[in-house]
Motif scaffolding. Structure first.
Motif, mmCIF file in Angstrom:
data_model
loop_
_atom_site.group_PDB
_atom_site.id
_atom_site.type_symbol
_atom_site.label_atom_id
_atom_site.label_comp_id
_atom_site.label_asym_id
_atom_site.label_seq_id
_atom_site.Cartn_x
_atom_site.Cartn_y
_atom_site.Cartn_z
ATOM 1 N N TRP A 262 0.832 -1.233 0.044
ATOM 2 C CA TRP A 262 -0.025 -0.045 0.069
ATOM 3 C C TRP A 262 0.879 1.222 -0.017
ATOM 4 O O TRP A 262 1.771 1.584 0.702
ATOM 5 C CB TRP A 262 -0.951 0.004 1.174
ATOM 6 C CG TRP A 262 -2.074 -1.069 1.225
ATOM 7 C CD1 TRP A 262 -1.799 -2.247 1.999
ATOM 8 C CD2 TRP A 262 -3.239 -0.953 0.331
ATOM 9 N NE1 TRP A 262 -3.244 -2.869 1.695
ATOM 10 C CE2 TRP A 262 -3.804 -2.214 0.891
ATOM 11 C CE3 TRP A 262 -3.866 0.078 -0.364
ATOM 12 C CZ2 TRP A 262 -5.083 -2.441 0.159
ATOM 13 C CZ3 TRP A 262 -4.910 -0.549 -0.874
ATOM 14 C CH2 TRP A 262 -5.726 -1.537 -0.691
ATOM 15 N N GLU A 263 0.552 2.176 -0.768
ATOM 16 C CA GLU A 263 0.950 3.518 -0.649
ATOM 17 C C GLU A 263 0.042 4.302 0.098
ATOM 18 O O GLU A 263 -1.233 4.369 -0.201
ATOM 19 C CB GLU A 263 1.153 4.027 -2.284
ATOM 20 C CG GLU A 263 2.568 4.137 -2.758
ATOM 21 C CD GLU A 263 2.577 4.789 -4.421
ATOM 22 O OE1 GLU A 263 3.361 4.239 -4.945
ATOM 23 O OE2 GLU A 263 1.958 5.700 -4.532
ATOM 24 N N VAL A 264 0.750 4.748 1.011
ATOM 25 C CA VAL A 264 -0.270 5.902 1.835
ATOM 26 C C VAL A 264 0.173 7.249 1.921
ATOM 27 O O VAL A 264 1.479 7.613 1.902
ATOM 28 C CB VAL A 264 -0.141 5.294 3.317
ATOM 29 C CG1 VAL A 264 -1.130 6.116 4.047
ATOM 30 C CG2 VAL A 264 -0.794 3.632 3.441
ATOM 31 N N ARG A 275 4.522 3.270 3.247
ATOM 32 C CA ARG A 275 4.479 2.042 2.469
ATOM 33 C C ARG A 275 4.196 1.070 3.258
ATOM 34 O O ARG A 275 4.981 0.739 4.077
ATOM 35 C CB ARG A 275 5.890 1.963 1.514
ATOM 36 C CG ARG A 275 5.196 1.062 0.507
ATOM 37 C CD ARG A 275 6.218 1.376 -0.948
ATOM 38 N NE ARG A 275 5.970 0.620 -1.941
ATOM 39 C CZ ARG A 275 5.379 0.781 -2.692
ATOM 40 N NH1 ARG A 275 5.096 1.954 -3.162
ATOM 41 N NH2 ARG A 275 5.286 -0.094 -3.890
ATOM 42 N N MET A 286 -6.132 1.676 8.417
ATOM 43 C CA MET A 286 -5.857 2.751 7.591
ATOM 44 C C MET A 286 -6.527 4.045 8.189
ATOM 45 O O MET A 286 -7.799 4.127 8.429
ATOM 46 C CB MET A 286 -6.416 2.519 6.203
ATOM 47 C CG MET A 286 -5.620 1.455 5.188
ATOM 48 S SD MET A 286 -4.117 2.276 4.992
ATOM 49 C CE MET A 286 -3.144 0.762 4.472
ATOM 50 N N LYS A 291 -4.901 8.891 2.090
ATOM 51 C CA LYS A 291 -5.114 8.296 0.875
ATOM 52 C C LYS A 291 -4.400 7.167 0.613
ATOM 53 O O LYS A 291 -3.259 7.019 0.995
ATOM 54 C CB LYS A 291 -5.618 9.134 -0.229
ATOM 55 C CG LYS A 291 -4.104 9.827 -0.639
ATOM 56 C CD LYS A 291 -4.504 10.573 -2.081
ATOM 57 C CE LYS A 291 -3.146 11.238 -2.508
ATOM 58 N NZ LYS A 291 -3.558 11.855 -3.668
ATOM 59 N N HIS A 292 -4.821 6.048 -0.073
ATOM 60 C CA HIS A 292 -4.155 4.659 -0.192
ATOM 61 C C HIS A 292 -4.474 4.029 -1.440
ATOM 62 O O HIS A 292 -5.465 4.346 -2.099
ATOM 63 C CB HIS A 292 -4.297 3.954 0.872
ATOM 64 C CG HIS A 292 -5.864 3.399 0.956
ATOM 65 N ND1 HIS A 292 -6.429 2.206 0.274
ATOM 66 C CD2 HIS A 292 -6.768 3.933 1.882
ATOM 67 C CE1 HIS A 292 -7.539 2.207 0.625
ATOM 68 N NE2 HIS A 292 -7.779 3.063 1.343
#
Ligand SMILES: [Fe+2]
Length: 328
Positions: A262-264, A275, A286, A291-292
């Motif tokens: 996941w890119e956060v 990440r 989350m 945003k992810h």
């Protein structure tokens, strides 16, 4: 999604390869062979049409989902549950600094009808915006036809639980859901339920792994069990989540199989925050202010746990709740 065809403004324009051009308030949308083009009074932006169609598919099927559906770093929607903001550059530090960001608020039915009509017009036979890249043709080229069966696929939303009488049925070969190529090793046996006398119809179980192994779509969290505001929204994932989802509440992720990265990022500015690499068995919360976007190198199973309490977005937005659920 509720739609009102009478609010859709579109036209056929010579040179647009047979695709309709759409208008929604101050926004104009057109596509060509490879790109979707969005224009607004202060600027314009182009996206790969595959990426645009996949994001559009999610917005339409999910009824604008929870919070923010960022098609990319520039364009997207915010759900206010009755109305929808359609924005460009609003959560992008560069556009904000240049003063070229823009948004308009529309009744959900108006924005939904326009997005739905655009998705139906811009999708040719052979391309399925919900499918993994290896399981569909591509979105490119001039208009040839349509693929209404694919783009009208509704998000599964059960009333209580998959498999209960009168609810969403289990998936089987017979009802059109064969086991996916990547899940051939998933056991397909169903649990045996033996309720005590008097509790028939109140005790239930189903094989969630079997259910997910037979999903024909990716990145489409579907409601498979409901207890008051607690919604279990498991999904099968492969390749890239086509949107950057901006949360308006905390979401819990339980990785049921394989791996997702996941890119956060910060929801307002887009600056990177973390990440998160989740393997089978990992659990993450989350936060409500991020945003992810997910990356799944092989088809995987993810349980998204949503709290559907309609009071939550205002509590988080007003700072009455911490954006993350646990302090360590
Ligand atoms: Fe999310």
């Amino acid at each position: 999604m509720a739609s009102d065809e009478s609010t859709v403004r579109s036209e056929l324009v010579e040179g647009d390869l047979g695709y309709r051009r759409f208008r929604l308030g101050g926004f104009e949308f057109r596509r060509d062979r490879y790109f979707a083009h969005v224009k607004w009074p202060k600027g314009s932006h182009s996206l790969d049409v595959t990426a645009f169609a996949k994001a559009l598919m999610r917005d339409v099927a999910w009824g604008f989902f929870y919070g923010w559906v960022n098609f990319d770093d520039v364009f997207g929607t915010t759900n206010h549950y009755g109305t929808v903001d359609v924005y460009a550059g609003r959560y992008n530090a560069g556009f904000r600094a240049a003063g070229t960001d823009y948004f308009e608020t529309f009744p959900t039915s108006q924005a939904g009808a326009t997005f739905n009509a655009m998705l139906e017009d811009w999708t040719n036979e052979g391309f399925d915006p919900f499918a993994a890249p290896q399981e569909t043709g591509n979105a490119y080229g001039p208009k040839t036809s349509s693929n209404l069966a694919a783009v009208r696929r509704a998000r599964v939303v059960c009333k209580r639980a998959v498999g209960l009488a009168g609810d969403i049925p289990r998936r089987t070969d017979e009802n059109g859901y064969p086991v996916n190529r990547d899940f051939a090793d998933v056991p397909q046996d169903e649990p045996e339920v033996r309720p005590e006398p008097g509790f028939e119809g109140q005790i239930h179980a189903f094989n969630l792994y079997s259910y997910l192994s037979r999903s024909d779509v990716t990145w489409n969290p579907s409601v498979c069990s409901v207890v008051k505001d607690s919604l279990f929204c498991p999904t099968s994932e492969e390749h890239i989540l086509p949107i950057f989802h901006g949360n308006d509440r905390v979401e819990w992720f339980v990785q049921l199989s394989d791996t997702i990265e996941w890119e956060v990022a910060d929801k307002e500015t887009g600056s990177p925050r973390a990440r998160v690499i989740m393997h089978a068995g990992d659990v993450a919360a989350m936060p409500a202010d991020i945003k992810h976007k997910g990356f799944s190198p092989k088809r995987s199973m993810l349980l998204v746990w949503e709290n559907a309490d309609s009071k939550l977005p205002a509590l988080y937005a007003g700072g009455k709740l911490s954006p993350y659920p646990v302090d360590f």
